[in-house]
Design a protein around this motif. Structure first.
Motif, PDB file in Angstrom:
ATOM      1  N   ASN A 221       0.861  -1.176   0.000  1.00 52.71           N
ATOM      2  CA  ASN A 221       0.000   0.000   0.000  1.00 52.71           C
ATOM      3  C   ASN A 221       0.902   1.231   0.000  1.00 52.71           C
ATOM      4  O   ASN A 221       1.505   1.566   1.022  1.00 52.71           O
ATOM      5  CB  ASN A 221      -0.927  -0.013   1.209  1.00 52.71           C
TER       6      ASN A 221
ATOM      7  N   ILE B 241       1.382   5.321  -0.548  1.00 42.94           N
ATOM      8  CA  ILE B 241       0.689   6.608  -0.532  1.00 42.94           C
ATOM      9  C   ILE B 241       1.675   7.690  -0.958  1.00 42.94           C
ATOM     10  O   ILE B 241       2.751   7.832  -0.359  1.00 42.94           O
ATOM     11  CB  ILE B 241       0.126   6.917   0.869  1.00 42.94           C
TER      12      ILE B 241
ATOM     13  N   GLN C  52      -2.009  -1.398  -3.774  1.00 42.18           N
ATOM     14  CA  GLN C  52      -2.774  -0.151  -3.742  1.00 42.18           C
ATOM     15  C   GLN C  52      -1.812   1.031  -3.862  1.00 42.18           C
ATOM     16  O   GLN C  52      -0.797   1.089  -3.167  1.00 42.18           O
ATOM     17  CB  GLN C  52      -3.551  -0.032  -2.423  1.00 42.18           C
TER      18      GLN C  52
ATOM     19  N   THR D  95      -2.160   5.249  -3.733  1.00 36.92           N
ATOM     20  CA  THR D  95      -2.998   6.418  -3.506  1.00 36.92           C
ATOM     21  C   THR D  95      -2.184   7.669  -3.801  1.00 36.92           C
ATOM     22  O   THR D  95      -1.083   7.840  -3.263  1.00 36.92           O
ATOM     23  CB  THR D  95      -3.500   6.461  -2.053  1.00 36.92           C
TER      24      THR D  95
ATOM     25  N   THR E 235      -5.797   5.036  -6.771  1.00 39.05           N
ATOM     26  CA  THR E 235      -6.791   5.976  -6.257  1.00 39.05           C
ATOM     27  C   THR E 235      -6.210   7.384  -6.271  1.00 39.05           C
ATOM     28  O   THR E 235      -5.092   7.608  -5.783  1.00 39.05           O
ATOM     29  CB  THR E 235      -7.205   5.615  -4.820  1.00 39.05           C
TER      30      THR E 235
ATOM     31  N   THR F 254      -6.854  11.070  -4.723  1.00 37.69           N
ATOM     32  CA  THR F 254      -7.584  11.671  -3.611  1.00 37.69           C
ATOM     33  C   THR F 254      -7.044  13.071  -3.357  1.00 37.69           C
ATOM     34  O   THR F 254      -6.246  13.609  -4.124  1.00 37.69           O
ATOM     35  CB  THR F 254      -7.494  10.764  -2.365  1.00 37.69           C
TER      36      THR F 254
END
Length: 198
Positions: free
Chosen positions: A9, A11, A35, A37, A60, A62
């Motif tokens: 994950n 970010i 994932q 982000t 994603t 955001t």
């Protein structure tokens, strides 16, 4: 690169930049989904490929600031979620074409913000044999280029509009062969056509 024996994950609080001659991809063919982000934009002049056999990266976007996907390189995405802000004000502009893959017939998950085609070379199937659900705080927009929604001969696949559809230019195609509908389910559902073709 994503190179691991388990799902990762990642970010990114700013932009994702892939320079000319550089690669951002997956090195292992394992059976899980990573994932990514992103709070900023995606600028690709090299190559970004988020599909490798049974391993993928779900992306994603955001944050509350406007962002874009652009560059002269190659982009292959698995799925894309637009979850910007808490209303349709923040815009994610797609300024170049993307090679899209599909999970259950769906490429785009549109939760918050405006997802906008804004490049003449853009031609993306947003969904194939699946409905598209546009949340009440989201907008699907075309300013230049083409979005294809429910691009299937299955007339049971529709756009479930809780938020907004906006056509400022370009083409927004619903269905492929007739029988596909835009179903407006709430009082705030809104269709705004100022140019282009719906």
């Amino acid at each position: 690169a994503f190179y691991s024996y388990s799902a990762q994950n990642l970010i990114v609080k700013g932009d994702v930049n892939v320079a000319s001659g550089a690669y951002f991809n997956i090195k292992r063919n394992a059976n899980f989904t990573n994932q990514l982000t992103i709070y900023g934009s995606m600028n690709v002049d090299g190559e970004l490929n988020f599909v490798n056999g049974n391993q993928e990266v779900a992306t994603t976007f955001t944050g509350t600031a406007d962002a874009s996907i652009k560059g002269a390189g190659n982009i292959t995405l698995y799925t894309l979620t637009c979850d910007k802000g808490s209303n349709a004000t923040p815009v994610l502009s797609i300024e170049r074409n993307i090679t899209a893959t599909y999970q259950g017939g769906v490429f785009l998950n549109l939760l918050n913000g405006t997802f906008r085609a804004d490049g003449e070379g853009v031609n993306i199937d947003i969904t194939r044999d699946s409905d598209l659900d546009i949340a009440s705080t989201a907008c699907l927009s075309v300013k230049a280029g083409t979005f294809n929604v429910c691009n299937t001969n299955n007339h049971d696949r529709n756009v479930l509009l809780h938020g907004k559809i906006e056509v400022l230019g370009g083409d927004l195609n619903i269905g492929n062969g007739g029988g596909n509908d835009i179903e407006c389910s709430l009082s705030q559902s809104y269709i705004d056509v100022q140019g282009g073709t719906l």
